[in-house]
Every structure is written in C-alpha cells, then in structure tokens.
Design a protein around this motif. Structure first.
Motif, PDB file in Angstrom:
ATOM      1  N   PRO A   1      47.352  44.257  45.705  1.00 42.65           N
ATOM      2  CA  PRO A   1      47.901  44.743  47.332  1.00 42.65           C
ATOM      3  C   PRO A   1      47.098  44.628  48.480  1.00 42.65           C
ATOM      4  O   PRO A   1      45.521  44.432  48.365  1.00 42.65           O
ATOM      5  CB  PRO A   1      47.575  46.360  46.877  1.00 42.65           C
ATOM      6  CG  PRO A   1      47.933  46.416  45.416  1.00 42.65           C
ATOM      7  CD  PRO A   1      47.301  45.072  44.823  1.00 42.65           C
ATOM      8  N   SER A   2      47.442  44.269  49.519  1.00 44.86           N
ATOM      9  CA  SER A   2      46.788  44.014  50.801  1.00 44.86           C
ATOM     10  C   SER A   2      45.945  42.670  50.761  1.00 44.86           C
ATOM     11  O   SER A   2      44.937  42.364  51.565  1.00 44.86           O
ATOM     12  CB  SER A   2      45.818  45.198  51.210  1.00 44.86           C
ATOM     13  OG  SER A   2      46.811  46.145  51.252  1.00 44.86           O
ATOM     14  N   LEU A   3      46.064  41.813  49.661  1.00 51.91           N
ATOM     15  CA  LEU A   3      45.237  40.638  49.691  1.00 51.91           C
ATOM     16  C   LEU A   3      45.193  39.579  50.742  1.00 51.91           C
ATOM     17  O   LEU A   3      44.155  39.049  51.238  1.00 51.91           O
ATOM     18  CB  LEU A   3      45.511  39.760  48.467  1.00 51.91           C
ATOM     19  CG  LEU A   3      44.831  38.579  48.246  1.00 51.91           C
ATOM     20  CD1 LEU A   3      43.538  38.966  47.662  1.00 51.91           C
ATOM     21  CD2 LEU A   3      45.500  37.649  47.209  1.00 51.91           C
ATOM     22  N   GLY A   4      46.315  39.519  51.513  1.00 55.52           N
ATOM     23  CA  GLY A   4      46.534  38.935  52.643  1.00 55.52           C
ATOM     24  C   GLY A   4      45.721  39.383  53.872  1.00 55.52           C
ATOM     25  O   GLY A   4      45.540  38.662  54.765  1.00 55.52           O
ATOM     26  N   ASP A   5      45.358  40.676  53.827  1.00 56.12           N
ATOM     27  CA  ASP A   5      44.616  41.352  54.821  1.00 56.12           C
ATOM     28  C   ASP A   5      43.159  40.800  54.906  1.00 56.12           C
ATOM     29  O   ASP A   5      42.210  40.865  55.619  1.00 56.12           O
ATOM     30  CB  ASP A   5      44.322  42.875  54.556  1.00 56.12           C
ATOM     31  CG  ASP A   5      45.677  43.581  54.913  1.00 56.12           C
ATOM     32  OD1 ASP A   5      46.696  43.025  55.437  1.00 56.12           O
ATOM     33  OD2 ASP A   5      46.242  44.834  54.501  1.00 56.12           O
ATOM     34  N   TYR A   6      42.716  40.194  53.677  1.00 59.12           N
ATOM     35  CA  TYR A   6      41.141  39.799  53.689  1.00 59.12           C
ATOM     36  C   TYR A   6      40.954  38.222  53.191  1.00 59.12           C
ATOM     37  O   TYR A   6      40.110  37.647  53.481  1.00 59.12           O
ATOM     38  CB  TYR A   6      40.742  40.517  52.559  1.00 59.12           C
ATOM     39  CG  TYR A   6      40.622  41.943  52.837  1.00 59.12           C
ATOM     40  CD1 TYR A   6      39.994  42.760  53.606  1.00 59.12           C
ATOM     41  CD2 TYR A   6      41.718  42.968  52.125  1.00 59.12           C
ATOM     42  CE1 TYR A   6      40.085  44.164  53.921  1.00 59.12           C
ATOM     43  CE2 TYR A   6      41.936  44.339  52.237  1.00 59.12           C
ATOM     44  CZ  TYR A   6      41.123  44.814  53.431  1.00 59.12           C
ATOM     45  OH  TYR A   6      41.283  46.192  53.484  1.00 59.12           O
ATOM     46  N   VAL A   7      42.074  37.696  52.752  1.00 59.32           N
ATOM     47  CA  VAL A   7      42.259  36.268  52.371  1.00 59.32           C
ATOM     48  C   VAL A   7      43.071  35.315  53.192  1.00 59.32           C
ATOM     49  O   VAL A   7      44.360  35.910  53.384  1.00 59.32           O
ATOM     50  CB  VAL A   7      42.692  36.110  51.055  1.00 59.32           C
ATOM     51  CG1 VAL A   7      42.646  34.921  50.354  1.00 59.32           C
ATOM     52  CG2 VAL A   7      41.573  37.025  49.887  1.00 59.32           C
ATOM     53  N   SER A   8      42.502  34.303  53.727  1.00 58.26           N
ATOM     54  CA  SER A   8      43.473  33.539  54.720  1.00 58.26           C
ATOM     55  C   SER A   8      43.923  32.291  53.943  1.00 58.26           C
ATOM     56  O   SER A   8      45.084  31.544  54.367  1.00 58.26           O
ATOM     57  CB  SER A   8      42.594  33.174  55.809  1.00 58.26           C
ATOM     58  OG  SER A   8      41.608  32.439  55.399  1.00 58.26           O
ATOM     59  N   GLY A   9      43.498  31.817  52.855  1.00 56.22           N
ATOM     60  CA  GLY A   9      43.745  30.688  52.168  1.00 56.22           C
ATOM     61  C   GLY A   9      43.261  30.791  50.595  1.00 56.22           C
ATOM     62  O   GLY A   9      42.246  31.562  50.408  1.00 56.22           O
ATOM     63  N   ALA A  10      43.918  29.954  49.936  1.00 57.75           N
ATOM     64  CA  ALA A  10      43.448  29.826  48.549  1.00 57.75           C
ATOM     65  C   ALA A  10      43.386  28.571  47.858  1.00 57.75           C
ATOM     66  O   ALA A  10      44.494  27.722  48.316  1.00 57.75           O
ATOM     67  CB  ALA A  10      44.533  30.742  47.508  1.00 57.75           C
TER      68      ALA A  10
END
Length: 115
Positions: A58-67
């Motif tokens: 949950p909310s990973l995209g709030d803290y991660v911009s790329g993988a």
C-alpha cells in the motif's frame, strides 16, 4: 531525438523529492535464498508471489519513483493476470531493467574479488 522528451520526463519523475528507486533486480538465485530462509521452494510461482508482495505494498508509489527489475520479472504477472510492469505503472512507478552479465574475476585480485 525521437525519445528525448520522454527520457527527460522520466528522469525528472525518478528524482522527485522524497522518492527513491526500488532495487528489486535480484537474480533467481538471490531471491531463492530469501525464499528458502522462510521454508519456501525457489520456483517461479513463489518468486512471483514475493514480487507481488513488494509491488502491491500500500502507498508504495508515494515513496518509490522507479523500480529496477530482473529480466524474469518483465514477463511475470500478478494473481489477476496483470503484468507487473503495468502494476508498477499504475502506481506511478517507472519500471526499468538491469542489463548486466554478472560478475567476473578481477585480474590479479584475491580469491572472491570480482568486478
């Protein structure tokens, strides 16, 4: 030239304040060690479960911009059949791939020294 605007936009997204990159480019062997440490067999189905757990946090995209992904991951899907690349994109995370041929012995180095 054709891809210059897209490349610039992606670079800008990847360095947004408060966000970072998720390095999840572990090889099948490295992921296997993690799985085996908790009593799970190292097979593709379990590696997909592991990656799904990461990508659906949950909310990973709030803290991660790329993988940064391992090649196998490009072709894997979540339990609903959605490719992981699409799962990441949907969360505002830019997927990428590590291109590397592994480590090689360092000429003149001691045992175990690689580059």
């Amino acid at each position: 030239e054709k891809y210059k605007p897209e490349l610039a936009a992606n670079a800008k997204k990847m360095v947004l304040p408060g966000k970072g990159l998720l390095a999840c480019d572990e090889s099948t062997g490295t992921v296997g060690k993690r799985l085996e440490s908790i009593g799970m067999e190292n097979n593709e189905a379990n590696r997909m479960k592991w990656r799904n757990l990461l990508f659906t946090t949950p909310s990973l995209g709030d803290y991660v911009s790329g993988a940064i992904l391992f090649e196998e991951t490009l072709f894997q899907k979540d339990p609903d059949g959605v490719p992981f690349v699409d799962v990441l994109n949907k969360n505002g995370i830019i997927p990428g791939i590590k291109v590397d041929k592994g480590l090689f012995p360092l000429l003149g180095g001691a045992d175990g020294e690689n580059y």
